[in-house]
Design an enzyme around this catalytic site. Structure first.
Site, mmCIF file in Angstrom:
data_model
loop_
_atom_site.group_PDB
_atom_site.id
_atom_site.type_symbol
_atom_site.label_atom_id
_atom_site.label_comp_id
_atom_site.label_asym_id
_atom_site.label_seq_id
_atom_site.Cartn_x
_atom_site.Cartn_y
_atom_site.Cartn_z
ATOM 1 N N SER A 12 4.720 3.266 5.585
ATOM 2 C CA SER A 12 5.122 2.666 4.139
ATOM 3 C C SER A 12 5.301 3.542 3.086
ATOM 4 O O SER A 12 5.206 4.622 3.210
ATOM 5 C CB SER A 12 3.644 1.936 3.607
ATOM 6 O OG SER A 12 3.914 1.406 2.167
ATOM 7 N N TYR A 15 -5.430 1.736 2.320
ATOM 8 C CA TYR A 15 -4.036 1.530 3.013
ATOM 9 C C TYR A 15 -3.331 2.791 2.842
ATOM 10 O O TYR A 15 -2.420 3.077 3.941
ATOM 11 C CB TYR A 15 -3.518 0.379 2.288
ATOM 12 C CG TYR A 15 -2.160 -0.051 2.803
ATOM 13 C CD1 TYR A 15 -2.066 -0.863 3.954
ATOM 14 C CD2 TYR A 15 -1.110 0.417 1.899
ATOM 15 C CE1 TYR A 15 -0.744 -1.334 4.200
ATOM 16 C CE2 TYR A 15 0.218 0.108 2.506
ATOM 17 C CZ TYR A 15 0.273 -1.080 3.641
ATOM 18 O OH TYR A 15 1.757 -1.089 3.992
#
Length: 254
Positions: free
Chosen positions: A139, A152
Site C-alpha cells: 500500500s 494496517y
C-alpha cells in the site's frame, strides 16, 4: 509478469481491487481462480462471471490455506501466478487500553501471516514451473502512515520488506516477486472510502495497473502515478509534508 497465458490464484478477490483485477486478467486470456471466505459471494461471482473459477479460503486460518492450496493445485497443476490480495483495514485507538489490541492482532493475522502462509503453501510448486510470479499487495501507507490505522500501516510496510527480501532469495530462480502498491482506491475497504474524492476510481486504477503489467513486465513494483506521492516522500525530502497532507485530507485512505 506476462499479461496473458497464465493460471492465476487470487485469494481475497471477492470484491474491490481483487475482483476487478481478476476480471481484467481473465479478459486478457488468463485462467483465474478467485478465493474468498464468503461462499455466497463466491456463488454470485460464479454466476455473474462464469469464466472465473472459485475456491473457498479463509486467509486468516492456516488450515484453510493449506486445504485450499491443495484443492487449487489439484485442479490447476499449471498454476504459475499467486496474488496475495486478502487484507483488512480497521481504525484503532492506541490511546485507549481497550481500543486496539484485538483489531491489531486480527490485522497482523490477515495482512501479514496470511500472505506468508500463502507463499509457503505455493512456493514449492511455483519453483517447479518454468516461469512463475508471486505478486504481493502492500500500500502507499507502507511508506507514509495514516494516523488512524497504525497496524494496517505496519503490516503493509512489512509486506514491502518481505517482498524485497524474498525477491533476493529467489534471485536467479524462475520465480519473480512483484509488489503491487495501491494508493487510496474507491472500494469498501474502509467506511466512506467508496465515496472519497481523494480516492482513485477503481476502474482507473485497474486500467493503469494492467497497462503497467503489460508495458513493464520486468518491474519489481507496480506503482500507479497516484501512489508516488506517498511512495517517494522520503526520497524527495518532503516526508513530513506528505504525512501532514495525508492525515489532513484523507482520513479514510487506503
Amino acid at each position: 509478469m506476462n499479461i496473458t497465458g497464465n493460471t492465476i490464484f487470487i485469494p481475497g478477490a471477492t470484491s474491490g481491487i481483487g475482483l476487478a483485477l481478476a476480471r481484467s486478467l481473465s479478459a486478457r486470456g488468463n485462467t483465474v481462480i478467485v478465493g474468498g471466505r464468503r461462499t455466497d459471494l463466491l456463488e454470485r461471482i460464479a454466476q455473474e462471471t462464469p469464466e472465473l473459477r472459485t475456491v473457498a479460503i479463509d486467509t486468516s486460518d492456516a488450515d484453510s490455506i493449506r486445504s485450499a492450496a491443495a484443492s487449487v493445485l489439484a485442479a490447476h497443476p499449471d498454476l504459475n501466478v499467486l496474488i496475495t490480495m486478502a487484507g483488512i483495514m480497521r481504525v484503532e485507538d492506541w490511546t485507549s487500553p481497550e481500543g486496539f489490541l484485538e483489531t491489531a492482532e486480527a490485522t497482523v493475522t490477515t495482512n501479514l501471516l496470511g500472505p506468508i502462509r500463502l507463499i509457503a503453501a505455493f512456493i514449492e510448486h511455483l519453483r517447479s514451473v518454468p516461469e512463475a510470479t508471486i505478486m504481493t499487495v502492500s500500500s502507499g501507507l507502507a511508506f507514509a502512515p495514516l494516523r488512524v490505522t497504525p497496524t494496517y500501516n505496519a503490516t503493509k510496510a512489512a509486506i514491502h520488506m518481505l517482498s524485497e527480501s524474498v525477491r533476493l532469495q529467489l534471485s536467479g530462480s524462475a520465480v519473480r516477486v512483484v509488489e503491487l502498491e495501491p494508493p487510496s482506491v474507491r472500494t469498501a475497504l474502509m467506511p466512506g472510502q467508496e465515496e472519497s474524492e481523494f480516492a482513485m476510481p477503481l476502474d482507473d486504477f485497474i486500467a493503469e495497473v494492467m497497462t503497467l503489467i503489460e508495458t513493464q513486465p520486468d518491474a519489481d513494483e507496480i506503482q500507479v502515478e497516484n501512489v508516488k506521492f506517498l511512495r517517494y516522500g522520503e526520497a524527495r525530502g518532503d516526508y513530513a509534508q506528505v504525512v501532514a497532507t495525508l492525515n489532513r485530507l484523507d482520513p479514510h485512505g487506503r
